[in-house]
Motif scaffolding. Sequence first.
Motif, mmCIF file in Angstrom:
data_model
loop_
_atom_site.group_PDB
_atom_site.id
_atom_site.type_symbol
_atom_site.label_atom_id
_atom_site.label_comp_id
_atom_site.label_asym_id
_atom_site.label_seq_id
_atom_site.Cartn_x
_atom_site.Cartn_y
_atom_site.Cartn_z
ATOM 1 N N ASP A 51 -38.840 48.403 62.673
ATOM 2 C CA ASP A 51 -38.622 49.625 63.448
ATOM 3 C C ASP A 51 -38.637 50.840 62.522
ATOM 4 O O ASP A 51 -38.055 50.804 61.433
ATOM 5 C CB ASP A 51 -37.269 49.583 64.168
ATOM 6 C CG ASP A 51 -37.263 48.645 65.357
ATOM 7 O OD1 ASP A 51 -38.350 48.174 65.752
ATOM 8 O OD2 ASP A 51 -36.166 48.387 65.880
ATOM 9 N N MET A 52 -39.276 51.900 62.962
ATOM 10 C CA MET A 52 -39.299 53.143 62.186
ATOM 11 C C MET A 52 -37.874 53.661 61.994
ATOM 12 O O MET A 52 -37.539 54.189 60.938
ATOM 13 C CB MET A 52 -40.158 54.188 62.904
ATOM 14 C CG MET A 52 -40.347 55.458 62.109
ATOM 15 S SD MET A 52 -41.270 55.224 60.566
ATOM 16 C CE MET A 52 -42.925 55.077 61.223
ATOM 17 N N ALA A 53 -37.026 53.483 63.007
ATOM 18 C CA ALA A 53 -35.631 53.938 62.891
ATOM 19 C C ALA A 53 -34.916 53.216 61.749
ATOM 20 O O ALA A 53 -34.082 53.803 61.058
ATOM 21 C CB ALA A 53 -34.892 53.719 64.209
ATOM 22 N N GLN A 54 -35.247 51.945 61.538
ATOM 23 C CA GLN A 54 -34.641 51.195 60.442
ATOM 24 C C GLN A 54 -35.051 51.796 59.097
ATOM 25 O O GLN A 54 -34.227 51.971 58.205
ATOM 26 C CB GLN A 54 -35.051 49.727 60.501
ATOM 27 C CG GLN A 54 -34.420 48.896 59.395
ATOM 28 C CD GLN A 54 -34.986 47.500 59.306
ATOM 29 O OE1 GLN A 54 -36.187 47.315 59.275
ATOM 30 N NE2 GLN A 54 -34.091 46.522 59.267
ATOM 31 N N LEU A 55 -36.333 52.107 58.970
ATOM 32 C CA LEU A 55 -36.829 52.702 57.726
ATOM 33 C C LEU A 55 -36.181 54.060 57.485
ATOM 34 O O LEU A 55 -35.753 54.354 56.365
ATOM 35 C CB LEU A 55 -38.354 52.824 57.762
ATOM 36 C CG LEU A 55 -38.994 53.474 56.543
ATOM 37 C CD1 LEU A 55 -38.658 52.702 55.266
ATOM 38 C CD2 LEU A 55 -40.509 53.572 56.732
ATOM 39 N N GLU A 56 -36.098 54.880 58.513
ATOM 40 C CA GLU A 56 -35.460 56.195 58.371
ATOM 41 C C GLU A 56 -34.017 56.045 57.903
ATOM 42 O O GLU A 56 -33.566 56.758 57.009
ATOM 43 C CB GLU A 56 -35.499 56.961 59.695
ATOM 44 C CG GLU A 56 -36.861 57.497 60.055
ATOM 45 C CD GLU A 56 -36.860 58.289 61.352
ATOM 46 O OE1 GLU A 56 -35.779 58.760 61.785
ATOM 47 O OE2 GLU A 56 -37.943 58.440 61.934
ATOM 48 N N LYS A 57 -33.296 55.113 58.508
ATOM 49 C CA LYS A 57 -31.890 54.904 58.146
ATOM 50 C C LYS A 57 -31.775 54.413 56.701
ATOM 51 O O LYS A 57 -30.917 54.879 55.955
ATOM 52 C CB LYS A 57 -31.242 53.912 59.110
ATOM 53 C CG LYS A 57 -29.759 53.730 58.867
ATOM 54 C CD LYS A 57 -29.039 53.319 60.119
ATOM 55 C CE LYS A 57 -27.565 53.096 59.914
ATOM 56 N NZ LYS A 57 -26.811 54.222 59.441
ATOM 57 N N LEU A 58 -32.656 53.492 56.308
ATOM 58 C CA LEU A 58 -32.636 52.976 54.936
ATOM 59 C C LEU A 58 -32.888 54.095 53.933
ATOM 60 O O LEU A 58 -32.199 54.202 52.920
ATOM 61 C CB LEU A 58 -33.677 51.863 54.771
ATOM 62 C CG LEU A 58 -33.749 51.215 53.393
ATOM 63 C CD1 LEU A 58 -32.467 50.443 53.092
ATOM 64 C CD2 LEU A 58 -34.954 50.283 53.307
ATOM 65 N N MET A 59 -33.864 54.942 54.222
ATOM 66 C CA MET A 59 -34.184 56.053 53.318
ATOM 67 C C MET A 59 -33.030 57.037 53.226
ATOM 68 O O MET A 59 -32.673 57.490 52.136
ATOM 69 C CB MET A 59 -35.473 56.737 53.778
ATOM 70 C CG MET A 59 -36.692 55.850 53.628
ATOM 71 S SD MET A 59 -38.166 56.514 54.439
ATOM 72 C CE MET A 59 -38.583 57.837 53.311
ATOM 73 N N LEU A 60 -32.444 57.351 54.363
ATOM 74 C CA LEU A 60 -31.323 58.291 54.363
ATOM 75 C C LEU A 60 -30.112 57.708 53.640
ATOM 76 O O LEU A 60 -29.431 58.415 52.885
ATOM 77 C CB LEU A 60 -30.959 58.676 55.801
ATOM 78 C CG LEU A 60 -30.126 59.932 55.961
ATOM 79 C CD1 LEU A 60 -30.814 61.142 55.342
ATOM 80 C CD2 LEU A 60 -29.832 60.184 57.423
ATOM 81 N N GLU A 61 -29.878 56.407 53.807
ATOM 82 C CA GLU A 61 -28.774 55.748 53.102
ATOM 83 C C GLU A 61 -28.996 55.764 51.587
ATOM 84 O O GLU A 61 -28.052 55.925 50.816
ATOM 85 C CB GLU A 61 -28.601 54.308 53.591
ATOM 86 C CG GLU A 61 -27.963 54.190 54.956
ATOM 87 C CD GLU A 61 -26.528 54.692 54.999
ATOM 88 O OE1 GLU A 61 -25.755 54.404 54.076
ATOM 89 O OE2 GLU A 61 -26.189 55.389 55.970
ATOM 90 N N PHE A 62 -30.241 55.607 51.162
ATOM 91 C CA PHE A 62 -30.550 55.640 49.737
ATOM 92 C C PHE A 62 -30.278 57.039 49.174
ATOM 93 O O PHE A 62 -29.655 57.189 48.114
ATOM 94 C CB PHE A 62 -32.009 55.234 49.498
ATOM 95 C CG PHE A 62 -32.378 55.187 48.046
ATOM 96 C CD1 PHE A 62 -31.963 54.134 47.251
ATOM 97 C CD2 PHE A 62 -33.128 56.197 47.469
ATOM 98 C CE1 PHE A 62 -32.292 54.084 45.900
ATOM 99 C CE2 PHE A 62 -33.455 56.155 46.121
ATOM 100 C CZ PHE A 62 -33.039 55.101 45.336
ATOM 101 N N ILE A 63 -30.729 58.057 49.880
ATOM 102 C CA ILE A 63 -30.479 59.438 49.443
ATOM 103 C C ILE A 63 -28.976 59.707 49.400
ATOM 104 O O ILE A 63 -28.460 60.294 48.443
ATOM 105 C CB ILE A 63 -31.213 60.443 50.359
ATOM 106 C CG1 ILE A 63 -32.722 60.339 50.145
ATOM 107 C CG2 ILE A 63 -30.723 61.870 50.105
ATOM 108 C CD1 ILE A 63 -33.566 61.114 51.147
ATOM 109 N N LYS A 64 -28.277 59.262 50.431
ATOM 110 C CA LYS A 64 -26.824 59.455 50.486
ATOM 111 C C LYS A 64 -26.139 58.782 49.298
ATOM 112 O O LYS A 64 -25.269 59.376 48.653
ATOM 113 C CB LYS A 64 -26.282 58.892 51.802
ATOM 114 C CG LYS A 64 -24.817 59.103 52.008
ATOM 115 C CD LYS A 64 -24.366 58.549 53.355
ATOM 116 C CE LYS A 64 -22.892 58.743 53.567
ATOM 117 N NZ LYS A 64 -22.450 58.176 54.857
#
Length: 195
Positions: free
Chosen positions: A84-97
Amino acid sequence: MARKAVEQELSRNRILCEARQLFIEHGYHALTMRSIAKAMGYSHGALYYHFSEKAELFYALVTEDFRQLLNQQREMLRRTRLGDMAQLEKLMLEFIKFGLENPNHYEIMFMIKDPELQRYSRTEQAQCLDLFATVVRSVVAKQDNSENKMYNLPWSLFMSMHGFISYNIHYSQSFKDVKKLAEQHVKYLCEGLQG
């Protein structure tokens, strides 16, 4: 008896926490076990109780930081659906965080310039990148002409996030300071995947 007193006085976690800051401020080569202990207000023998040498202490920092990051990412992935694209977005945002909430950790994990020290983090960096690449490829696999993107795209996305984190660390920005900008950055990157 003396060892037990040292263990109670100076925990392994405290050493790791304070040594991380010292490595960032002074660099690996400028420090010795003696200078680390002195900065903490202890004898160097107290450090040797937990770590046999400076390299072991540094490696413990690196592996602990990557373990924390990978555990956070794996837990987030367990709660979402692969591909899911939402999963990728969340993973990327978590990495930045993670990078912006733990700038000292991030610098040791991804920004060490010394080639001798980089080898301490190569395996862990590869695990982190492999996990990220798996999620990116699961999203890309659903698209037409995905073969061309499978191998270079994860690296490009990762480098874009790294640049965002590095820039904000350099200017002492916290995740809270740039949260909206981080969310927009991730959205733009993910929109580019769909085009």
